[in-house]
Enzyme design. Structure first.
Site, PDB file in Angstrom:
ATOM      1  N   THR A 191       1.024 -10.470  -3.284  1.00 23.83           N
ATOM      2  CA  THR A 191       0.013  -9.822  -3.600  1.00 23.83           C
ATOM      3  C   THR A 191      -0.607 -10.933  -4.446  1.00 23.83           C
ATOM      4  O   THR A 191      -1.865 -10.731  -4.824  1.00 23.83           O
ATOM      5  CB  THR A 191      -0.077  -8.958  -4.468  1.00 23.83           C
ATOM      6  OG1 THR A 191       0.625  -8.060  -5.240  1.00 23.83           O
ATOM      7  CG2 THR A 191       0.421  -7.688  -3.012  1.00 23.83           C
ATOM      8  N   LEU A 232      -2.754  -2.386   3.211  1.00 23.99           N
ATOM      9  CA  LEU A 232      -1.550  -2.379   3.082  1.00 23.99           C
ATOM     10  C   LEU A 232      -1.644  -4.176   1.281  1.00 23.99           C
ATOM     11  O   LEU A 232      -2.118  -4.872   1.646  1.00 23.99           O
ATOM     12  CB  LEU A 232      -0.437  -2.259   3.337  1.00 23.99           C
ATOM     13  CG  LEU A 232       1.320  -2.507   3.298  1.00 23.99           C
ATOM     14  CD1 LEU A 232       2.087  -2.178   2.293  1.00 23.99           C
ATOM     15  CD2 LEU A 232       2.039  -2.842   4.411  1.00 23.99           C
ATOM     16  N   SER A 233      -0.958  -3.519   0.179  1.00 22.76           N
ATOM     17  CA  SER A 233      -0.839  -4.439  -0.684  1.00 22.76           C
ATOM     18  C   SER A 233      -1.647  -5.347  -0.851  1.00 22.76           C
ATOM     19  O   SER A 233      -2.628  -4.858  -1.490  1.00 22.76           O
ATOM     20  CB  SER A 233       0.318  -5.297  -0.705  1.00 22.76           C
ATOM     21  OG  SER A 233       0.988  -5.986  -1.776  1.00 22.76           O
ATOM     22  N   ALA A 234      -1.968  -7.126  -1.036  1.00 18.92           N
ATOM     23  CA  ALA A 234      -3.207  -7.882  -0.858  1.00 18.92           C
ATOM     24  C   ALA A 234      -4.611  -6.739  -0.090  1.00 18.92           C
ATOM     25  O   ALA A 234      -5.516  -7.236  -0.379  1.00 18.92           O
ATOM     26  CB  ALA A 234      -2.706  -8.843  -0.783  1.00 18.92           C
ATOM     27  N   HIS A 278       8.214  -1.840  -1.893  1.00 22.43           N
ATOM     28  CA  HIS A 278       6.623  -2.210  -1.871  1.00 22.43           C
ATOM     29  C   HIS A 278       6.976  -1.166  -0.649  1.00 22.43           C
ATOM     30  O   HIS A 278       7.215  -2.449   0.399  1.00 22.43           O
ATOM     31  CB  HIS A 278       6.657  -3.215  -2.656  1.00 22.43           C
ATOM     32  CG  HIS A 278       4.698  -3.832  -1.983  1.00 22.43           C
ATOM     33  ND1 HIS A 278       3.862  -3.311  -2.903  1.00 22.43           N
ATOM     34  CD2 HIS A 278       4.269  -4.861  -1.036  1.00 22.43           C
ATOM     35  CE1 HIS A 278       3.050  -4.199  -2.051  1.00 22.43           C
ATOM     36  NE2 HIS A 278       3.407  -4.462  -1.216  1.00 22.43           N
TER      37      HIS A 278
END
Length: 495
Positions: A4, A160-162, A300
């Protein structure tokens, strides 16, 4: 692991990242579309013209055939090294779009924007209202609304995530556009405003030391002058995530509950499949405004649960992890199933809240409570600080094992014979007796790490009293006295 930030990783890690990305791309290519319900033959389609597109993103969309007007719209942002096609294939959004009737837009970034194909959640030229990627996504929403006649009061964003970090930014940038959002393994809105701040957001296990008010201000400052209504926000976080530290889930909770003005103590909790604990935070009307889903042992990624059950969805792969169908619970929280929302997809009993909840006595380690009986109740669940601590068939309960000199908040709910829990009662506060003050001497950095102080603007402040302790470093040392649980004052002259 999905990155990210946009820093170049060490050679060994870069090889692993490229290998994982290649596998994800190959898998996405082989699973371009999800098998739809028999009545829907739609496929994922790219839209090549949707506005000025200052963020240089690609737009993909999915909608069931013959979708009526006036239906909801969901925007879903992939994580680093991923693609719109892969997210569409694995996440389960297509299944529920077919089942409940709504359109999905998948923005896509690539290596021409960021070496790891991350949405740029740390770049103020890309993640603020009217600029860059944020504006590109807004233009995609406008395009989809014109295509499908979508209900503009039911537009939602998830990522999701970034993509989760960017989804949080979009909720802050455009609270007038998005009715709700979901951040999966992501970051609070405006956590970092430059690339140099990304690692502190992602990897700091103690968080950034901001108060809920300071986190909330980052949202309010993203669209100055906007006063609500605010989006309803679901937060998903694994407890074993080493790419985005689990503290980000708590900071997201702090941020959005502060925006809603509802405090950070959960209204209640639920235990769900996959080792998931759902904590919900009710708005003044009694419906959940913010939900935090903590998944025990998950790393993650996006939580999925392959299968044909009504609460299952998705397929596993790189950063698509088999625990629980987060998409189902997010969609029902938003009310996409026609339920009107309310969180977790779980039913509640029509039993009313117990009345006359009263603290009848305290010791240094216990609190006794009583309440009035509810007609039709088979038992009662007692909650301490938002967590269920016991059940009883009587109208009284003594909570034990408490800390002396500490305040606790209690609520109680009636439970019917089918095991469905009714409405929670108003809260009462019980304070145990006999608190003994303690003193701690350490440098400012260690005081923050140990949870006795916090930082703001490069300075350190004692928790509770907010007394200025000087610069946040290892060279300044103070003695802090804990005069009550969680309340510290400077006591350098003696304790």
């Amino acid at each position: 692991m999905a990155r990210t930030d946009h820093h170049t990783p060490p050679p060994g890690r870069l090889r692993r990242l490229l290998s994982a990305a290649a596998g994800a791309i190959a898998l996405a290519a082989s699973l371009l579309t999800v098998a739809a319900q028999p009545a829907a033959a739609a496929t994922l389609t790219q839209v090549t013209s949707f506005g000025s597109n200052p963020g240089n993103l690609a737009m993909y969309e999915y909608a069931p055939d013959n979708l009526p007007t006036g239906r909801p719209l969901v925007v879903a942002l992939h994580g680093c090294t991923q693609s719109a096609a892969g997210y569409h294939s694995h996440s389960g959004w297509a299944r529920f779009a077919d089942q409940w009737g709504f359109a999905v837009v998948y923005p896509q970034t690539d290596s021409s924007n960021n070496s790891a194909s991350c949405f740029r959640w740390w770049d103020t030229a890309q993640d603020t209202r009217g600029h860059g990627e944020a504006l590109s996504v807004k233009q995609m929403v406008d395009k989809a609304v014109s295509q499908y006649g979508s209900d503009t009061t039911r537009i939602y964003v998830t990522g999701l995530s970034a993509g989760g970090g960017q989804a949080a930014n979009l909720l802050a940038d455009y609270p007038d556009v998005f009715a709700g959002g979901a951040i999966d393994s992501g970051l609070p809105a405006q956590c970092a405003t430059s690339s140099s701040g990304t690692n502190a957001c992602q990897y700091n296990t103690s968080g950034l030391g901001l108060t809920p008010r300071q986190w909330g201000d980052k949202v309010r400052d993203s669209d100055p002058g906007y006063n609500g209504p605010w989006p309803r926000v679901a937060i998903w976080q694994g407890t074993a995530d080493y790419t985005v530290s689990p503290v980000n889930g708590d900071e997201l909770r702090d941020q959005w509950t502060d925006v809603w003005g509802i405090g950070q103590t959960a209204s209640g909790t639920k235990s769900l499949t996959g080792g998931t604990t759902e904590s919900y935070y009710d708005a003044p009307d009694g419906t959940p405004a913010v939900e935090l889903y903590s998944i025990s042992g998950m790393g993650h990624g996006l939580a999925v649960d392959p299968g044909s059950g009504s609460t299952q969805c998705g397929s596993t792969g790189a950063y698509y992890l088999g625990y629980i169908c987060s998409t189902y619970y997010t969609a029902t929280f938003w009310g996409l199933d026609g339920s009107g929302g309310g969180g977790g997809g779980g039913g509640t009993s029509p039993l009313p809240a117990p009345t006359n909840l009263t603290v009848t006595g305290t010791t240094d380690t216990s609190a006794a409570l009583s309440w009035s009986a509810v007609s039709g109740a088979a038992s009662y669940d007692l909650y301490r600080d938002g967590t269920k601590v016991g059940s009883t068939t009587s109208t009284g309960y003594t909570d034990t094992g408490l800390t002396s000199g500490t305040s606790y908040t209690y609520k109680v709910a009636a439970v019917d014979s089918a095991g469905a829990e009714g409405t929670l009662s108003p809260a009462v506060t019980a304070t145990t007796t006999g608190y003994v003050a303690q003193c701690y001497t350490a440098n400012n950095y260690q005081q923050v790490v140990d949870g006795r102080a916090h930082t703001s603007g490069g300075y350190t402040y004692a928790n509770g009293s907010d007394q200025n302790m000087g610069l946040y470093n290892t060279y300044v040392t103070h003695t802090l006295k804990e005069t009550s649980a969680g309340y510290y004052v400077i006591a350098d002259s003696g304790c």
